[in-house]
Structures are given as C-alpha cells and as structure tokens.
Design a protein around this motif. Structure first.
Motif, PDB file in Angstrom:
ATOM      1  N   ASP A 185      -6.844 -11.147   8.836  1.00 18.82           N
ATOM      2  CA  ASP A 185      -6.155 -11.479   7.767  1.00 18.82           C
ATOM      3  C   ASP A 185      -6.684 -10.752   6.443  1.00 18.82           C
ATOM      4  OD1 ASP A 185      -8.777 -12.813   7.384  1.00 18.82           O
ATOM      5  OD2 ASP A 185      -7.786 -14.902   7.410  1.00 18.82           O
ATOM      6  N   THR A 186      -7.982 -10.420   6.432  1.00 23.16           N
ATOM      7  CA  THR A 186      -8.598  -9.868   5.193  1.00 23.16           C
ATOM      8  C   THR A 186      -8.047  -8.512   5.063  1.00 23.16           C
ATOM      9  OG1 THR A 186     -10.768 -11.199   5.569  1.00 23.16           O
ATOM     10  CG2 THR A 186     -10.796  -9.276   3.926  1.00 23.16           C
ATOM     11  N   ALA A 187      -7.924  -7.818   6.160  1.00 20.83           N
ATOM     12  CA  ALA A 187      -7.283  -6.292   6.316  1.00 20.83           C
ATOM     13  C   ALA A 187      -5.849  -6.342   5.610  1.00 20.83           C
ATOM     14  CB  ALA A 187      -7.503  -5.848   7.641  1.00 20.83           C
ATOM     15  N   GLY A 192     -16.829 -14.512  10.486  1.00 23.58           N
ATOM     16  CA  GLY A 192     -17.763 -15.141  11.042  1.00 23.58           C
ATOM     17  C   GLY A 192     -17.145 -16.693  11.355  1.00 23.58           C
ATOM     18  N   GLU A 193     -16.262 -17.062  10.545  1.00 26.57           N
ATOM     19  CA  GLU A 193     -15.739 -18.495  10.704  1.00 26.57           C
ATOM     20  C   GLU A 193     -14.928 -18.525  12.017  1.00 26.57           C
ATOM     21  OE1 GLU A 193     -14.850 -17.169   7.678  1.00 26.57           O
ATOM     22  OE2 GLU A 193     -15.736 -18.268   6.037  1.00 26.57           O
ATOM     23  N   GLY A 194     -14.059 -17.464  12.152  1.00 26.48           N
ATOM     24  CA  GLY A 194     -13.106 -17.153  13.372  1.00 26.48           C
ATOM     25  C   GLY A 194     -14.062 -17.152  14.661  1.00 26.48           C
ATOM     26  N   ASP A 247     -10.582  -3.122  -1.927  1.00 29.91           N
ATOM     27  CA  ASP A 247      -9.942  -2.094  -1.305  1.00 29.91           C
ATOM     28  C   ASP A 247     -11.081  -0.871  -1.180  1.00 29.91           C
ATOM     29  OD1 ASP A 247      -8.477   0.148  -0.230  1.00 29.91           O
ATOM     30  OD2 ASP A 247      -6.834  -0.063  -1.722  1.00 29.91           O
ATOM     31  N   PRO A 248     -11.203  -0.648   0.241  1.00 34.91           N
ATOM     32  CA  PRO A 248     -12.368   0.507   0.434  1.00 34.91           C
ATOM     33  C   PRO A 248     -11.863   1.596  -0.179  1.00 34.91           C
ATOM     34  CG  PRO A 248     -12.281  -1.156   2.355  1.00 34.91           C
ATOM     35  CD  PRO A 248     -11.009  -1.445   1.510  1.00 34.91           C
ATOM     36  N   ASP A 249     -10.650   1.878  -0.019  1.00 35.60           N
ATOM     37  CA  ASP A 249     -10.099   3.401  -0.100  1.00 35.60           C
ATOM     38  C   ASP A 249     -10.279   3.532  -1.923  1.00 35.60           C
ATOM     39  OD1 ASP A 249      -9.491   3.998   2.113  1.00 35.60           O
ATOM     40  OD2 ASP A 249      -7.211   3.654   1.964  1.00 35.60           O
ATOM     41  N   MET A 297      -4.698  -8.468   3.624  1.00 37.48           N
ATOM     42  CA  MET A 297      -4.823  -8.646   2.169  1.00 37.48           C
ATOM     43  C   MET A 297      -4.941  -7.391   1.323  1.00 37.48           C
ATOM     44  SD  MET A 297      -4.033 -11.822   1.144  1.00 37.48           S
ATOM     45  CE  MET A 297      -4.451 -11.527  -0.537  1.00 37.48           C
ATOM     46  N   VAL A 298      -5.882  -6.579   2.046  1.00 36.72           N
ATOM     47  CA  VAL A 298      -6.242  -5.411   1.471  1.00 36.72           C
ATOM     48  C   VAL A 298      -4.753  -4.482   1.496  1.00 36.72           C
ATOM     49  CG1 VAL A 298      -7.386  -3.329   1.615  1.00 36.72           C
ATOM     50  CG2 VAL A 298      -8.434  -5.263   2.225  1.00 36.72           C
ATOM     51  N   MET A 299      -4.052  -4.334   2.411  1.00 44.55           N
ATOM     52  CA  MET A 299      -2.838  -3.633   2.649  1.00 44.55           C
ATOM     53  C   MET A 299      -1.782  -3.878   1.410  1.00 44.55           C
ATOM     54  SD  MET A 299      -2.296  -3.596   6.674  1.00 44.55           S
ATOM     55  CE  MET A 299      -3.631  -3.450   7.782  1.00 44.55           C
ATOM     56  N   LEU A 339     -20.050  -3.024  -2.678  1.00 42.93           N
ATOM     57  CA  LEU A 339     -18.986  -2.834  -3.544  1.00 42.93           C
ATOM     58  C   LEU A 339     -18.381  -4.308  -4.051  1.00 42.93           C
ATOM     59  CD1 LEU A 339     -16.791  -0.173  -1.874  1.00 42.93           C
ATOM     60  CD2 LEU A 339     -17.431  -0.144  -4.624  1.00 42.93           C
ATOM     61  N   VAL A 340     -18.653  -5.347  -3.024  1.00 44.21           N
ATOM     62  CA  VAL A 340     -18.485  -6.720  -3.358  1.00 44.21           C
ATOM     63  C   VAL A 340     -19.466  -7.272  -4.410  1.00 44.21           C
ATOM     64  CG1 VAL A 340     -18.439  -9.031  -2.291  1.00 44.21           C
ATOM     65  CG2 VAL A 340     -17.477  -7.203  -1.098  1.00 44.21           C
ATOM     66  N   ASN A 341     -20.839  -6.746  -4.055  1.00 42.87           N
ATOM     67  CA  ASN A 341     -21.722  -7.269  -5.213  1.00 42.87           C
ATOM     68  C   ASN A 341     -21.596  -6.672  -6.613  1.00 42.87           C
ATOM     69  OD1 ASN A 341     -23.285  -8.920  -3.466  1.00 42.87           O
ATOM     70  ND2 ASN A 341     -24.746  -7.086  -2.738  1.00 42.87           N
ATOM     71  N   TRP A 385     -15.877 -20.876  -1.182  1.00 42.02           N
ATOM     72  CA  TRP A 385     -15.167 -22.160  -0.884  1.00 42.02           C
ATOM     73  C   TRP A 385     -13.580 -21.840  -0.893  1.00 42.02           C
ATOM     74  CZ3 TRP A 385     -11.912 -22.422  -5.029  1.00 42.02           C
ATOM     75  CH2 TRP A 385     -12.275 -22.040  -6.044  1.00 42.02           C
ATOM     76  N   SER A 386     -13.234 -20.545  -1.161  1.00 37.20           N
ATOM     77  CA  SER A 386     -11.809 -20.333  -1.281  1.00 37.20           C
ATOM     78  C   SER A 386     -10.988 -20.644  -0.075  1.00 37.20           C
ATOM     79  CB  SER A 386     -11.671 -18.884  -1.676  1.00 37.20           C
ATOM     80  OG  SER A 386     -11.870 -17.837  -0.701  1.00 37.20           O
ATOM     81  N   LYS A 387     -11.484 -19.939   1.203  1.00 39.77           N
ATOM     82  CA  LYS A 387     -10.688 -20.155   2.465  1.00 39.77           C
ATOM     83  C   LYS A 387     -10.545 -21.846   2.629  1.00 39.77           C
ATOM     84  CE  LYS A 387     -11.328 -17.934   6.069  1.00 39.77           C
ATOM     85  NZ  LYS A 387     -11.589 -16.937   6.730  1.00 39.77           N
TER      86      LYS A 387
HETATM   87  P1  ADP Z   1     -13.476 -15.970   2.237  1.00 41.13           P
HETATM   88  O1  ADP Z   1     -14.768 -14.991   1.240  1.00 41.13           O
HETATM   89  O2  ADP Z   1     -13.144 -17.283   1.491  1.00 41.13           O
HETATM   90  O3  ADP Z   1     -14.469 -16.312   3.614  1.00 41.13           O
HETATM   91  P2  ADP Z   1     -12.306 -14.066   3.528  1.00 41.13           P
HETATM   92  O4  ADP Z   1     -12.533 -14.299   4.863  1.00 41.13           O
HETATM   93  O5  ADP Z   1     -10.960 -13.450   3.124  1.00 41.13           O
HETATM   94  O6  ADP Z   1     -12.587 -15.082   2.593  1.00 41.13           O
HETATM   95  O7  ADP Z   1     -13.195 -12.708   3.125  1.00 41.13           O
HETATM   96  C1  ADP Z   1     -13.579 -12.337   1.760  1.00 41.13           C
HETATM   97  C2  ADP Z   1     -14.792 -11.875   1.789  1.00 41.13           C
HETATM   98  O8  ADP Z   1     -14.907 -10.796   2.619  1.00 41.13           O
HETATM   99  C3  ADP Z   1     -15.034 -11.340   0.329  1.00 41.13           C
HETATM  100  O9  ADP Z   1     -15.761 -12.333  -0.516  1.00 41.13           O
HETATM  101  C4  ADP Z   1     -16.191 -10.344   0.546  1.00 41.13           C
HETATM  102  O10 ADP Z   1     -17.253 -10.815   0.819  1.00 41.13           O
HETATM  103  C5  ADP Z   1     -15.805  -9.818   1.915  1.00 41.13           C
HETATM  104  N1  ADP Z   1     -14.800  -8.683   1.669  1.00 41.13           N
HETATM  105  C6  ADP Z   1     -13.870  -8.090   0.274  1.00 41.13           C
HETATM  106  N2  ADP Z   1     -13.254  -6.847   0.719  1.00 41.13           N
HETATM  107  C7  ADP Z   1     -13.452  -6.457   1.965  1.00 41.13           C
HETATM  108  C8  ADP Z   1     -13.000  -5.845   3.075  1.00 41.13           C
HETATM  109  N3  ADP Z   1     -11.993  -4.746   2.558  1.00 41.13           N
HETATM  110  N4  ADP Z   1     -13.355  -5.658   4.147  1.00 41.13           N
HETATM  111  C9  ADP Z   1     -14.251  -6.595   4.856  1.00 41.13           C
HETATM  112  N5  ADP Z   1     -14.757  -7.760   4.111  1.00 41.13           N
HETATM  113  C10 ADP Z   1     -14.304  -7.631   2.556  1.00 41.13           C
END
Ligand code: ADP
Ligand code: MG
Length: 348
Positions: free
Chosen positions: A299-301, A184-186, A271-273, A303-305, A125-127, A3-5
């Motif tokens: 946007d997610t990338a 997926g949402e985009g 961070d995959p690194d 955030m990682v940077m 890693l997410v899991n 729900w965060s986004k």
């Molecule tokens: P939301 O989870 O609210 O859709 P994001 O679009 O920012 O928010 O996606 C975050 C989700 O992406 C995380 O919950 C995880 O499942 C996944 N994730 C986490 N790190 C990465 C990453 N480095 N690359 C791709 N997906 C990631």
C-alpha cells in the motif's frame, strides 16, 4: 509509525451492516473483543465463538505476542533487535530471529517488486522531512541535505541470509538505517491470525491500524465486512464496503499525516527516486492480498507511485487495489478488476 493509519484505514463495520436485512430472529454468536496499543498505534481483535481461557487469556496472550514483535522491530526502542542492527557501525553479518528474517525478506522482495519505491532504508529522508523519531524541520531541507541523506538510502544495500537454523542481516555501508514499521502492522496481524488458528479460533477479525486479517463469520453469522473510509475529516464516512473473505487488507493514506510549511502540504510518504515527499493526487490506496504483510508493504509503494502508475502496476500484477484520488472539486475512486469481487455493491 503514526496515528494516521488508525484513523484513515479500515473502519470495521460491525452490527450496522446486515442488521437491516436480518431482523429480530437472528441469533447472535458470542464474541470476544479486545483492544490495545502496539507499535505506536492501536489494535483490535474480535473472536466469534470460544477461545480457551476466554477474554482475559486472549488479551494477555495477544498483548505478549505483540510486545514480543515490538521488542524486535521497534525503532523507538534503542534495545530492540532492529535498533541494535542499526546501531552496529560495521558491515558484519548480524544474527537475527526468523521473524526478523521474514520481515527483511519482505522488505527486499517488495523493494525489488516495486523498483525501489518501497524502501525500508528510507529513514534518513523521513527524518530529514520531519516524520521520523526526530523533530519536524523548521525549514524545507536543502538539495545538499537531501543528496547527503540519499547516500545512506537504498534497499539494495541490505542483505538477508537464511539457513536452516540461522539468519543474518547485513548492510553494505555501516550507517544505513532500517525501518520495517510501514509493514510491521501487517506482519503482526498475520502472526495473531496464526496464533488464533493454533488455539482453534477460526472466526476472527484483526485490525492493527488499518492492516487487517479476518476469517470466517461475525457474530451475526455473516462474512466480515470492512469499510474503506472517505478521505474527509468526518471520522466514520464510508467510501466503500468490502468482504475480504479470509485475505489480508491494508490501507495507506496521505491526507491526515502531513505537515504544512510555507503554505505547502508535505506528506509523510517519501519518493525514494526524488528524496522528497509525494506530491500527486493519490489520497489513499487499499490492497487485498493473501497476507496482511504483503498488503501492508504494497500500500505504501502504491502511494509513492501515484494514481496512474499504481493502477498500471495493479493491472500488471493482478493485484486487488482500490484508490481514492483527489479531484478539483472532491474525490473519485478507482479500482482494479481484481478488486471488484470484494466490493459490496450498493443494494446487494
Ligand atoms: P503509517 O506511518 O501510518 O504506518 P504507512 O504504513 O503508509 O503509514 O507508512 C508510512 C511510513 O513509512 C512513513 O511514516 C515513513 O516512516 C515510512 N516511509 C515513507 N516513505 C516510504 C517509502 N517510500 N518506503 C518505505 N517506507 C516509507
Ligand atoms: Mg503500509
């Protein structure tokens, strides 16, 4: 997806803005508005003017479109096309739809473009860190667990092949786990935009959990405005107002979706690194690009940077990026030169 986004993303400023400047004589155009749930989150679509069949047709057609995409890419549904690919324990080419191929191409290209920081195979890693379909961990994972999970991660292990009438997905090792949910949402927002255009609707605003596409004018005949939300617990606090003018916009943030363990906060972005959740001070990243798909992947990338690298990346790629960064006593905003034309300046 979580729900965060939905809560941190883009908040739509409807009649609030502009009504001070355009009083009584302003005539409102009719507007259809629908809401619903998709991909584990919420969506809304606004259409100004006519839509063939009216509100009901709009709702049922958008719902069935979204259901179709969810049936392809959901990782929560064991029968989705993507789940079937994940379950397949071989490296044989797996036939996929054209839409799935578009998503896979986005995953691979954005992976390359961000040097692997956007990684659609990061699921293990997410899991492990407790943000996937599995439950939250009781303890922080050990180095050995992280190393083991990392052996199954790497976007360069995913291959997509497309020919005129056929597309396939292939993996180098059988137990890779692919998840397109972060963009997926985009993707779905773009698809709804195409659908609305095909029905002759050219004034609309689509928002799926902070990934948005809009075009044309709102009911007050003004260009659509969106607000980037302030990173506070106050739901409607506005950080900045933008006019995307036909482009896709997406926001990713780390401050609401996290968990606390032994007094430390862990973000859901990995961070995959390092194989670990991000720990820097970047709170949210908003991107404006021609499509919502591209914005939602980037946007997610970003955030990682982290703040410095994200800003350097934006500059180098001429990307419109707006960052909110935590400081010792609050938050500050920083945006790239390409973002400036979209910002509504105070008083303007
Ligand atoms: P939301 O989870 O609210 O859709 P994001 O679009 O920012 O928010 O996606 C975050 C989700 O992406 C995380 O919950 C995880 O499942 C996944 N994730 C986490 N790190 C990465 C990453 N480095 N690359 C791709 N997906 C990631
Ligand atoms: Mg995203």
């Amino acid at each position: 997806m979580s729900w965060s986004k939905h809560t941190i993303g883009l908040l739509v400023l409807m009649s609030l803005l502009g009504c001070e400047k355009q009083p009584q004589q302003q005539t409102e155009q009719p507007m259809l508005e629908i809401h619903g749930r998709t991909m584990g989150t919420f969506y809304s679509v606004k259409v100004v003017g006519d839509f063939p069949g009216g509100q009901q047709a709009l709702q049922s057609q958008v719902d069935s479109l979204l259901k179709h995409y969810n049936d392809e890419i959901s990782t929560y549904d064991p029968n989705s096309m993507l789940s079937k690919f994940n379950q397949q324990q071989t490296t044989a080419a797996f036939p996929i739809s054209q839409d799935m191929a578009d998503l896979a191409i986005c995953a691979v290209r954005t992976g390359q473009r961000t040097h692997g920081l956007l990684d659609a195979t990061v699921g293990p890693l997410v899991n492990l860190w407790g943000f996937g379909p599995d439950r939250r961990p009781i303890k922080t994972p050990t180095d050995a667990q992280i190393a083991a999970a990392r052996k199954r991660v790497g976007i360069n292990r995913l291959h997509v092949e497309v020919s005129a009438d056929h597309a396939t997905l292939r993996k180098d090792i059988p137990d890779i786990y692919v998840d397109f949910s972060t963009f997926g949402e985009g993707f779905a927002a773009d698809k709804i935009a195409d659908f609305l255009e095909s029905r002759g609707a050219h004034n609309y605003l689509i928002d799926i959990a902070g990934a948005s596409r809009s075009r044309g004018f709102n009911a007050k005949n003004e260009k659509w405005k969106l607000a980037i939300q302030k990173p506070t617990d106050e739901i409607d606090a506005v950080q900045a107002i933008i006019v995307p003018d036909g482009r896709g916009v997406s926001t990713s943030g780390s401050y609401r979706n996290y968990f606390e363990l032994d007094g430390k906060r862990y973000s859901h972005i990995i961070d995959p690194d390092t194989g670990r959740p991000i720990t820097h001070r970047l709170v949210s990243a908003t991107v404006i690009t021609p499509t919502a798909l591209e914005a939602d992947a980037l946007d997610t990338a970003l955030m990682v940077m982290g703040p410095e690298k994200a800003m350097a990346f934006a500059k180098q790629q001429h990307l419109a990026v707006y960052l909110v960064i935590k400081t010792d006593n609050g938050f500050k905003a920083q945006y790239s030169e390409s973002f400036e034309p979209y910002l509504v300046k105070p008083g303007s």
